[in-house]
Motif scaffolding. Structure first.
Motif, PDB file in Angstrom:
ATOM      1  N   GLU A  75     -72.961 -22.120  54.765  1.00  0.00           N
ATOM      2  CA  GLU A  75     -72.134 -21.091  55.391  1.00  0.00           C
ATOM      3  C   GLU A  75     -72.245 -21.185  56.913  1.00  0.00           C
ATOM      4  N   SER A  76     -71.235 -20.675  57.620  1.00  0.00           N
ATOM      5  CA  SER A  76     -71.233 -20.692  59.083  1.00  0.00           C
ATOM      6  C   SER A  76     -71.984 -19.480  59.623  1.00  0.00           C
ATOM      7  N   ASP A  77     -72.299 -19.525  60.907  1.00  0.00           N
ATOM      8  CA  ASP A  77     -72.941 -18.373  61.550  1.00  0.00           C
ATOM      9  C   ASP A  77     -72.059 -17.141  61.436  1.00  0.00           C
ATOM     10  N   GLU A  78     -70.763 -17.322  61.674  1.00  0.00           N
ATOM     11  CA  GLU A  78     -69.845 -16.195  61.588  1.00  0.00           C
ATOM     12  C   GLU A  78     -69.844 -15.592  60.187  1.00  0.00           C
ATOM     13  N   GLN A  79     -69.938 -16.438  59.177  1.00  0.00           N
ATOM     14  CA  GLN A  79     -69.950 -15.943  57.807  1.00  0.00           C
ATOM     15  C   GLN A  79     -71.235 -15.179  57.499  1.00  0.00           C
ATOM     16  N   ILE A  80     -72.352 -15.589  58.075  1.00  0.00           N
ATOM     17  CA  ILE A  80     -73.603 -14.848  57.868  1.00  0.00           C
ATOM     18  C   ILE A  80     -73.486 -13.452  58.476  1.00  0.00           C
TER      19      ILE A  80
END
Length: 334
Positions: free
Chosen positions: A218-223
């Protein structure tokens, strides 16, 4: 990075004050947490600790899992050694007998765990399995003042009601990952299926437990957005798992984490969900390693003992770790 997000002396303290005031971190601030430099890690953890201490003091809640039903699962979750697509050499068995589940609760008490988690593999439980769990829960509740958490998969409304009536205090059903990343992890159920089950247990009057697994691409934004989703879901307890890529699973060999990254993730969840139980969960020993004690400056709970199909460190080591920090075990976690 520091210049872009405006990190300055007192920045982390400002985030702590926002969290205590009930203000949600912005995406920019959340990304600042996840992307902060190593020399900012201790100030970040201090900010997370200010929030943790406000709501929980130095108390640590211990949870113990019993793998009540192992393997035999038709789901294709890529992280799980019990899924139908896994080649991991795990033990497989149907739902344990009531006496075995009750014995597990006794062991949880011995390990100073205030919450006993009955976890069963599978897409959803049969009515017979729900009845069996209910019988065990009633007997456990008659013996000890212990919080019982069940994790049995997708539930119907009637099953949730029966579990509540039997004395189940909490139900775990993790969102696991961001809505847009979910199909990369599993295709046999949807993100919406998971949200629906959490809402059903809430409607039945059971405390909702829902968290995530970090390190699955997952991406940072998704976290950050996943932390927002759990805040909106109003989960009382948020287990934060770190991928332990078990050999034989589709995610075998995936290694996207390091201990400092894990600590930043825990700090993020504390700042976004300030008053909630944040629990360091699966993958703790593997991914945090020697930095495990620092996790409790952000989190206020952890699993003690083994996980579902992987081993954890012995309970006495966890007890010693908590004592060494000057923290205390909250044995009756009500």
């Amino acid at each position: 990075m520091g210049n872009r997000v405006g990190i300055h002396t007192g920045f982390w303290g400002e985030l702590a004050r926002q969290a205590l005031a009930g203000e949600r971190l912005t995406m920019e601030e959340g990304l600042a947490v996840l992307r902060s430099d190593d020399d900012q890690l201790l100030p970040l953890l201090q900010a997370a600790y200010q929030v943790r201490k406000h709501f929980f003091g130095n108390r640590v809640k211990l949870n113990m899992i019993v793998n009540a039903k192992s393997g035999l699962c038709p789901e294709d979750c890529g992280y799980c050694s019990q899924s139908i697509v896994s080649q991991a050499p795990i033990e497989k068995y149907p739902l344990m007998e009531k006496e075995t589940l009750v014995k597990g609760a006794r062991e949880a008490r011995n390990r100073k765990a205030g919450t006993y988690c009955i976890v069963a593999s599978g897409r959803r439980p049969t009515d017979r399995e729900v009845d069996a769990v209910c019988e065990a829960v009633r007997e456990i509740k008659n013996e000890w003042p212990m919080k019982i958490c069940a994790c049995l998969g997708l539930l119907t409304e009637s099953q949730a009601t029966r579990l509540k009536e039997a004395g189940v205090d909490r139900y775990n059903h993790n969102l696991n990952t961001h809505q847009d990343h979910h199909a990369n992890i599993t295709t046999t159920h949807t993100y919406e299926d998971r949200v629906r089950t959490v809402e059903r247990v809430k409607q039945a009057g059971i405390s909702p437990c829902s968290g995530c697994i970090v390190g699955m691409g997952e991406s940072d934004e998704q976290i950050v957005e996943l932390a927002y989703a759990l805040r909106e879901l109003d989960a009382d307890s948020i287990p934060v798992n770190f991928l332990h890529a078990v050999p034989g699973t589709p995610m075998e060999g995936m290694d996207l984490l390091d201990p400092r990254r894990c600590l930043r993730v825990l700090a993020l969840f504390r700042l976004v969900c300030p008053s909630k139980e944040i629990r360091v969960s699966g993958g703790r020993e593997v991914q945090l390693g020697t930095l495990q004690p620092l996790s409790l400056y952000a989190a206020n709970a952890l699993f003690v003992g083994d996980y579902l199909t992987t081993e954890g460190q012995v309970a006495e080591q966890d007890h010693q770790m908590i004592r060494d920090l000057g923290f205390e075990i909250e044995e009756c976690a009500y």
